[in-house]
Design an enzyme around this catalytic site. Structure first.
Site, PDB file in Angstrom:
ATOM      1  N   ARG A  47       0.808  -1.116   0.073  1.00 26.18           N
ATOM      2  CA  ARG A  47       0.060   0.082  -0.014  1.00 26.18           C
ATOM      3  C   ARG A  47       0.836   1.072   0.068  1.00 26.18           C
ATOM      4  O   ARG A  47       1.868   1.339   0.784  1.00 26.18           O
ATOM      5  CB  ARG A  47      -0.812   0.088   1.298  1.00 26.18           C
ATOM      6  CG  ARG A  47      -1.509  -1.219   1.278  1.00 26.18           C
ATOM      7  CD  ARG A  47      -2.853  -0.973   2.330  1.00 26.18           C
ATOM      8  NE  ARG A  47      -3.423  -2.157   2.983  1.00 26.18           N
ATOM      9  CZ  ARG A  47      -4.261  -2.708   2.235  1.00 26.18           C
ATOM     10  NH1 ARG A  47      -5.036  -2.244   1.173  1.00 26.18           N
ATOM     11  NH2 ARG A  47      -5.003  -3.989   2.628  1.00 26.18           N
TER      12      ARG A  47
ATOM     13  N   ARG B 287      -6.047  -5.514  -0.899  1.00 23.86           N
ATOM     14  CA  ARG B 287      -7.485  -5.217  -0.864  1.00 23.86           C
ATOM     15  C   ARG B 287      -7.778  -3.703  -0.742  1.00 23.86           C
ATOM     16  O   ARG B 287      -7.146  -3.065   0.221  1.00 23.86           O
ATOM     17  CB  ARG B 287      -8.058  -6.145   0.255  1.00 23.86           C
ATOM     18  CG  ARG B 287      -9.599  -5.994   0.175  1.00 23.86           C
ATOM     19  CD  ARG B 287     -10.090  -6.924   1.464  1.00 23.86           C
ATOM     20  NE  ARG B 287     -10.142  -8.253   1.033  1.00 23.86           N
ATOM     21  CZ  ARG B 287      -9.929  -9.300   1.990  1.00 23.86           C
ATOM     22  NH1 ARG B 287      -9.625  -9.120   3.222  1.00 23.86           N
ATOM     23  NH2 ARG B 287      -9.840 -10.482   1.619  1.00 23.86           N
TER      24      ARG B 287
ATOM     25  N   ARG C  41      -3.601  -6.928  18.997  1.00 22.17           N
ATOM     26  CA  ARG C  41      -4.583  -5.761  18.904  1.00 22.17           C
ATOM     27  C   ARG C  41      -5.852  -6.256  18.262  1.00 22.17           C
ATOM     28  O   ARG C  41      -6.782  -5.993  18.897  1.00 22.17           O
ATOM     29  CB  ARG C  41      -3.874  -4.907  17.752  1.00 22.17           C
ATOM     30  CG  ARG C  41      -4.837  -3.503  17.447  1.00 22.17           C
ATOM     31  CD  ARG C  41      -4.444  -2.834  16.277  1.00 22.17           C
ATOM     32  NE  ARG C  41      -5.305  -3.620  15.066  1.00 22.17           N
ATOM     33  CZ  ARG C  41      -4.762  -3.630  13.843  1.00 22.17           C
ATOM     34  NH1 ARG C  41      -3.610  -3.149  13.641  1.00 22.17           N
ATOM     35  NH2 ARG C  41      -5.383  -4.356  13.065  1.00 22.17           N
TER      36      ARG C  41
ATOM     37  N   TYR D 195      -0.058   4.902  12.017  1.00 19.45           N
ATOM     38  CA  TYR D 195       0.106   3.626  12.362  1.00 19.45           C
ATOM     39  C   TYR D 195       1.491   3.462  13.101  1.00 19.45           C
ATOM     40  O   TYR D 195       2.423   4.148  12.817  1.00 19.45           O
ATOM     41  CB  TYR D 195       0.320   2.498  11.142  1.00 19.45           C
ATOM     42  CG  TYR D 195      -1.031   2.220  10.490  1.00 19.45           C
ATOM     43  CD1 TYR D 195      -2.173   2.985  10.768  1.00 19.45           C
ATOM     44  CD2 TYR D 195      -1.363   1.452   9.392  1.00 19.45           C
ATOM     45  CE1 TYR D 195      -3.480   2.957   9.748  1.00 19.45           C
ATOM     46  CE2 TYR D 195      -2.501   1.287   8.980  1.00 19.45           C
ATOM     47  CZ  TYR D 195      -3.445   2.013   9.038  1.00 19.45           C
ATOM     48  OH  TYR D 195      -4.581   1.744   8.252  1.00 19.45           O
TER      49      TYR D 195
ATOM     50  N   HIS E 262       3.587  -9.308   0.769  1.00 21.79           N
ATOM     51  CA  HIS E 262       3.280  -8.568   2.149  1.00 21.79           C
ATOM     52  C   HIS E 262       4.629  -8.065   2.960  1.00 21.79           C
ATOM     53  O   HIS E 262       4.534  -7.069   3.531  1.00 21.79           O
ATOM     54  CB  HIS E 262       2.513  -9.123   3.110  1.00 21.79           C
ATOM     55  CG  HIS E 262       1.811  -8.248   3.825  1.00 21.79           C
ATOM     56  ND1 HIS E 262       2.038  -8.608   5.315  1.00 21.79           N
ATOM     57  CD2 HIS E 262       0.821  -7.262   3.694  1.00 21.79           C
ATOM     58  CE1 HIS E 262       1.261  -7.587   5.872  1.00 21.79           C
ATOM     59  NE2 HIS E 262       0.580  -6.820   5.196  1.00 21.79           N
TER      60      HIS E 262
END
Length: 690
Positions: free
Chosen positions: A378, A408, A571, A475, A438
């Site tokens: 991303r 996604r 989390r 983040y 990833h």
């Protein structure tokens, strides 16, 4: 041993969203931040329906009688999930209407409903409607020549109940009006129309109050807003495709029109209209959510940005910089020299993401840099990092980018970047079909030295989070810059696997999915258990987003029984059950939910005092271990290792403000403590912000 079931997993996702919602309900947070958390909870719920509920419904369709380990069919699981989701939705709107809106009004911020509009507001709204809204609307009267229109996923729509005949003598009784996505959903009222400094109206209120202008001469009996959530998962047949990008480009337009999975309607909507909508979207009563307010709470996300009230928001902060980067800037030394001197660790968002951009910008213009290799999962539609890669390719450097097209909800963005990179001569590949890429890696190859001593040297950046400048401020993630030859060689080998062909070579220091990550994690857990069995101290601390993989969970249970102290910071969803007598008495599980989204993956093994610390892009889930390309990288520098242990783990174990504790049944409660209040995120902000 507790079983991992489909129901547990889906309820676990909802439980995390309930913890997010609890932030909106917390009186300790600034008011506008509570609005923001309410919107985040609503957005998360949208994605839950688009992906998780859509998957459940697909299982119901394909295998209606199949039962899981808990004896429940997919339909029974969905019923339980629907009940829990309905309760959460009801709590969201009750909090908005009974608590947050009155608190906002007390602060001079109002969103008046049409029932309390003055004549002046109504006149302004009608003028605005005629000028800005009416010209772009297309009402559809339902009759044999005008079938029910295709309704976009999550779009704002209105079902209008009518009586009377139109110019052609038609009288269908129902019309559908779709609100174009280009129209703003929250509009500020001009000063003076209300006694409040900040007054807004919803687009839905304006459209409902002026709907009569769309149907002149007709009697309006009702105008009801509705929104449909659709299956948004993309399906690409791995065995049939010949070009992944082309296949995805063909699938993306259909995402907006997947099978309906949820219908949201106004609480005042008539039963006849509700029945009509259920028929049109092939939905059941359990799929319908009647809401007391706007059908899309996410639209209120604009409100904090539109109201300049700093005291009602989190205090702004300026991210800091690692000391090594600051010194290099002061000495006017390039980043490569600083990295060659020793490894550099960056902790986002407390420390700036700019060093990552500086690393690639420097590489793009440095005449000694000959090649850049980069993974992209991303990155965003407007990315300085991607611009640096484009500039590097234009300048003639060998640029290789592994773009994950199946990220996604970012598929279209990544397709566009891939096309732009190819246009300037970069090598673009899409990873491995069937295995999402990833891993977060950036590798720079530089020619250094002079004369006959001139040679190639590699530099890498490895991270736990995406190369995305916006999320890097929201983040929590770690990034490592290193010139360590073994790590750089391993990163090079992973890139070779992603772009070429051949068997996987054994890596020296990196753990890699789908090959060595899972066995290495298992081996490390077992090693702690063996130490504990001999009377030595065993200790594991792990921080991640989700913990679901059965093999790892089983080994953690065995390690607990052997006497290993295990502290998990998870989390989101966690299938492990802590504190079960005879099984997991030595395991604790907590979840941290705060201002920033906890995203860091850290694995700590005491290892007889040697303290192995790995950072990773992977959670402990089946998909991360077996169906993705992931990396875990060791922190070798003793000083940086100490930082990761303190900043990434121990500080969270002390938290008694943002921490939720899991019990033996998998339920979470706020961690209770008599100690002085301590927030991990606030402590890190105070410690590291610039």
């Amino acid at each position: 041993m507790p079983q991992q079931t489909l129901l547990n997993r889906e309820l676990g996702v909802l439980a995390f969203n309930e913890r997010v919602f609890a932030q909106a309900a917390s009186e300790d947070l600034p008011l506008l931040e509570r609005i923001r958390f309410l919107c985040i909870a609503s957005s998360n719920l949208d994605e839950f329906f688009e992906i998780r509920v859509a998957g459940l419904k697909e299982q119901i369709r394909q295998n209606p009688g199949l039962r899981g380990p808990d004896g429940l069919t997919a339909a029974q699981t969905y019923q339980r999930v629907s009940e829990r989701a309905s309760l959460l939705v009801e709590r969201q709107y009750r909090l908005l209407n009974e608590t947050l809106l009155p608190l906002l009004e007390a602060e001079g911020i109002v969103i008046p409903l049409t029932t309390v509009w003055t004549a002046e507001i109504a006149a302004w709204a009608r003028e605005y409607y005629r000028r800005e809204v009416l010209p772009v609307l297309t009402p559809i009267g339902l009759d044999p020549a005008h079938p029910f229109p295709r309704v976009l996923n999550k779009s704002l729509n209105f079902a209008v109940e009518l009586e009377g005949k139109d110019a052609f003598g038609r009288n269908s009784g129902i019309a559908i009006v779709q609100a174009p996505r280009a129209l703003p959903r929250l509009i500020r009222l001009p000063a003076g129309l209300t006694p409040h400094p900040w007054s807004f109206v919803l687009l839905s209120s304006i459209m409902q109050s002026c709907v009569d202008e769309l149907f002149p001469g007709m009697n309006i009996h009702g105008c009801h807003q509705f929104r449909v959530t659709r299956n948004s998962d993309l399906f690409v047949d791995d065995e049939e495709i010949t070009n992944l990008r082309v296949a995805l480009q063909g699938e993306l337009p259909q995402r907006h029109f997947g099978d309906a999975v949820r219908l949201e309607i106004a609480s005042t909507c008539s039963q006849s209209v509700a029945q009509l909508l259920m028929r049109e979207f092939a939905l059941e009563p359990t799929d319908v959510y009647r809401v007391a307010g706007p059908v899309n709470l996410v639209r209120l996300m604009q409100l904090p940005d539109l109201v300049p009230r700093p005291t009602l928001k989190f205090a702004p902060f300026t991210p800091g910089f690692p000391a090594e980067i600051t010194k290099a800037r002061m000495r006017n030394t390039d980043m490569f020299r600083a990295i060659a001197r020793h490894d550099i660790l960056v902790h986002h968002p407390y420390q700036s993401f700019n060093p990552v951009l500086d690393f690639l910008n420097a590489a793009s213009v440095d005449p000694d840099v000959v090649a850049i290799k980069q993974t992209i999962y991303r990155t965003g539609t407007d990315s300085a990092l991607m611009e640096a890669l484009l500039n590097a390719a234009r300048s003639g450097k060998e640029v290789t980018v592994v773009v994950e097209l199946m990220a996604r909800f970012d598929e279209e963005t990544n397709i566009n970047w891939a096309a732009r990179l190819e246009d300037v001569g970069a090598h673009v590949v899409y990873g491995i079909v069937g295995h999402k890429t990833h891993a977060k890696m950036s590798l720079v190859v530089r020619r250094e030295g002079s004369g006959k001593h001139r040679k190639l040297r590699r530099y890498v950046h490895l991270g736990t989070g995406n190369y995305h400048t916006r999320t890097a401020r929201l983040y929590t993630d770690f990034g490592l810059f290193t010139a360590n030859e073994d790590i750089c060689a391993d990163a090079h080998e992973v890139f070779q696997q992603l772009t070429g062909l051949g068997s996987a070579k054994k890596l020296k220091l990196l753990w890699q999915s789908p090959f060595t990550m899972h066995p290495n994690v298992i081996t490390a857990i077992r090693a702690e258990a063996e130490l504990a069995k001999t009377g030595k101290r065993g200790h594991i601390i792990a921080k991640m987003n989700s913990l679901l993989e059965p093999g790892v969970i089983t080994e953690l249970y065995h390690a607990s029984q052997a006497g290993v102290k295990i502290e998990l910071i998870v989390r989101g969803v966690c299938a492990l059950r802590p504190g079960v007598k005879g099984l997991s008495e030595n395991i604790t599980v907590r979840s941290i939910v705060g201002r920033f989204l906890e995203h860091t993956r850290i694995f700590y093994f005491r290892s007889g005092g040697k303290e192995q610390v790995y950072l990773s892009s992977a959670d402990w889930m089946d998909r991360n271990f077996f169906r993705r390309v992931e990396i875990g990288f060791p922190i070798l520098d003793a000083r940086l290792k100490k930082r990761v242990i303190e900043e990434g783990l121990k500080i969270y174990l002390r938290d008694n403000q943002l921490s939720w504790q899991m019990d033996t049944q998998g339920q979470y409660t706020r961690r209770k403590s008599r100690a002085a209040p301590f927030s991990s995120q606030e402590a890190l902000l105070a410690q590291m912000a610039g």
